[in-house]
Design an enzyme around this catalytic site. Structure first.
Site, PDB file in Angstrom:
ATOM      1  N   PHE A   1       9.596  -8.117  -4.042  1.00  0.00           N
ATOM      2  CA  PHE A   1       8.621  -8.466  -3.116  1.00  0.00           C
ATOM      3  C   PHE A   1       8.117 -10.616  -3.501  1.00  0.00           C
ATOM      4  O   PHE A   1       7.330 -10.175  -4.433  1.00  0.00           O
ATOM      5  CB  PHE A   1       6.992  -7.878  -3.835  1.00  0.00           C
ATOM      6  CG  PHE A   1       6.986  -6.863  -2.518  1.00  0.00           C
ATOM      7  CD1 PHE A   1       7.798  -6.334  -1.364  1.00  0.00           C
ATOM      8  CD2 PHE A   1       6.956  -4.734  -3.777  1.00  0.00           C
ATOM      9  CE1 PHE A   1       7.530  -5.612  -0.802  1.00  0.00           C
ATOM     10  CE2 PHE A   1       7.441  -4.294  -3.045  1.00  0.00           C
ATOM     11  CZ  PHE A   1       7.461  -3.719  -1.081  1.00  0.00           C
ATOM     12  N   PRO A   2       9.055 -11.354  -3.717  1.00  0.00           N
ATOM     13  CA  PRO A   2       8.564 -12.581  -4.641  1.00  0.00           C
ATOM     14  C   PRO A   2       7.789 -13.975  -3.568  1.00  0.00           C
ATOM     15  O   PRO A   2       7.835 -14.335  -4.989  1.00  0.00           O
ATOM     16  CB  PRO A   2      10.084 -12.989  -4.053  1.00  0.00           C
ATOM     17  CG  PRO A   2      10.961 -12.504  -2.962  1.00  0.00           C
ATOM     18  CD  PRO A   2      10.202 -11.535  -2.608  1.00  0.00           C
TER      19      PRO A   2
ATOM     20  N   GLY B   1      -2.123 -12.359  -1.600  1.00  0.00           N
ATOM     21  CA  GLY B   1      -3.871 -12.366  -1.921  1.00  0.00           C
ATOM     22  C   GLY B   1      -3.998 -13.945  -2.090  1.00  0.00           C
ATOM     23  O   GLY B   1      -4.259 -15.020  -1.209  1.00  0.00           O
TER      24      GLY B   1
ATOM     25  N   TYR C   1      16.493   3.877   1.092  1.00  0.00           N
ATOM     26  CA  TYR C   1      16.317   2.837   2.279  1.00  0.00           C
ATOM     27  C   TYR C   1      16.239   3.788   3.904  1.00  0.00           C
ATOM     28  O   TYR C   1      17.570   3.959   3.966  1.00  0.00           O
ATOM     29  CB  TYR C   1      16.823   1.394   2.205  1.00  0.00           C
ATOM     30  CG  TYR C   1      16.118   0.790   1.407  1.00  0.00           C
ATOM     31  CD1 TYR C   1      14.735   1.734   0.533  1.00  0.00           C
ATOM     32  CD2 TYR C   1      16.561  -0.579   0.818  1.00  0.00           C
ATOM     33  CE1 TYR C   1      15.069   0.049  -1.053  1.00  0.00           C
ATOM     34  CE2 TYR C   1      16.118  -1.404  -0.263  1.00  0.00           C
ATOM     35  CZ  TYR C   1      15.481  -0.951  -0.802  1.00  0.00           C
ATOM     36  OH  TYR C   1      14.815  -1.588  -2.269  1.00  0.00           O
TER      37      TYR C   1
END
Length: 275
Positions: free
Chosen positions: A200-201, A205, A55
């Site tokens: 990405f919990p 969508g 990162y």
């Protein structure tokens, strides 16, 4: 949750990847804002922070040290190695033992640590025997440079193979209410007492649309859809430790607030049947 049996953490941590630019290549545009988010996380009781050498090419680790060092006694910092970044668009698995050991040394320096609490193999390198990759991490553990070993984006088979070679304390896979390909890994981690750290919990969508099922349950319990998505994860498994990331103090506070959200059996089941 006790990661590795001896690292007690609150069940919502902080994923620091979002404190980088959109390509995860440069550091944050608002450095002072990023430092404030990290410091506020600790003020809110978050004691598990996740980062990686990939990162911002290590600058994310330096940012954490700038914000939080000297660290609180109960703060658990996890980092990763095993992915090279030849360009902003490339994430290339690189699991050669000498590379993993080198990156661990660099992470120790950037984080200003003598020992890394939790060190993940960022991706399994298909070009290198898994035994060699895990062997390098086990050498680091025995040398006292890392405390516990973790794996990221692995299958049940890979978890089983790695566990025969060294103790595995945590697994970090993509998992949320809308993305559930790793159900079997969640179950296996729970069975073995291994922390499952979903990245990405928060579901996006159709599940998260304004009139969607998350919004409906959120209205019923007096929470936000993001909080309900996190509350569902917390109930899904007792070894689940989500690490939502954000650049906003307000969103950080919202995410941590999910710890106070309770779903009824009916609400949990309704969300669990979504596809």
């Amino acid at each position: 949750m006790n990661i590795g049996g001896d690292l007690p953490v609150r069940r919502i941590g902080f994923g620091a990847m979002r404190l980088a630019d959109s390509d995860i290549w440069h550091g944050p545009a608002d450095r002072e804002g990023a430092l404030a988010v990290l410091r506020r996380a600790v003020e809110l009781g978050v004691n598990f922070v996740d980062t990686s050498d990939a990162y911002s090419l290590g600058a994310n680790e330096e940012l954490i040290a700038e914000a939080l060092h000297p660290y609180a006694d109960d703060l658990v910092i996890a980092t990763k190695a095993g992915v090279a970044r030849p360009s902003p668009a490339e994430w290339v698995p690189l699991g050669r033992p000498e590379y993993l050991k080198q990156q661990a040394e660099l992470s120790l320096r950037r984080l200003r640590l003598d020992r890394i609490d939790l060190f993940f193999l960022h991706r399994v390198d298909p070009q290198v025997p898994l035994a060699d990759q895990i062997g390098a991490l086990e050498e680091l553990r025995k040398e006292g440079k890392i405390r516990h070993i973790g794996l990221s984006e692995v299958t049940v088979g890979q978890l089983e193979e790695a566990s025969r070679l060294a103790p595995v304390a945590a697994v970090q896979n993509l998992y949320n209410l809308a993305t559930r390909e790793h159900e079997a890994v969640v179950d296996r981690a729970e069975k073995e007492g291994i922390a499952f750290v979903p990245f990405f919990p928060i579901a996006t969508g159709d599940h998260a649309r304004a009139e969607g099922p998350l919004a409906e349950v959120a209205s019923e319990v007096g929470a936000t859809p993001a909080q309900v998505a996190l509350a569902w994860l917390l109930r899904r498994s007792p070894t689940m430790v989500p690490i939502p990331g954000t650049t906003s103090v307000a969103h950080l506070e919202e995410n941590v607030g999910a710890l106070a959200v309770t779903l009824t059996d009916a609400q949990y089941d309704r969300l669990s049947t979504l596809t």
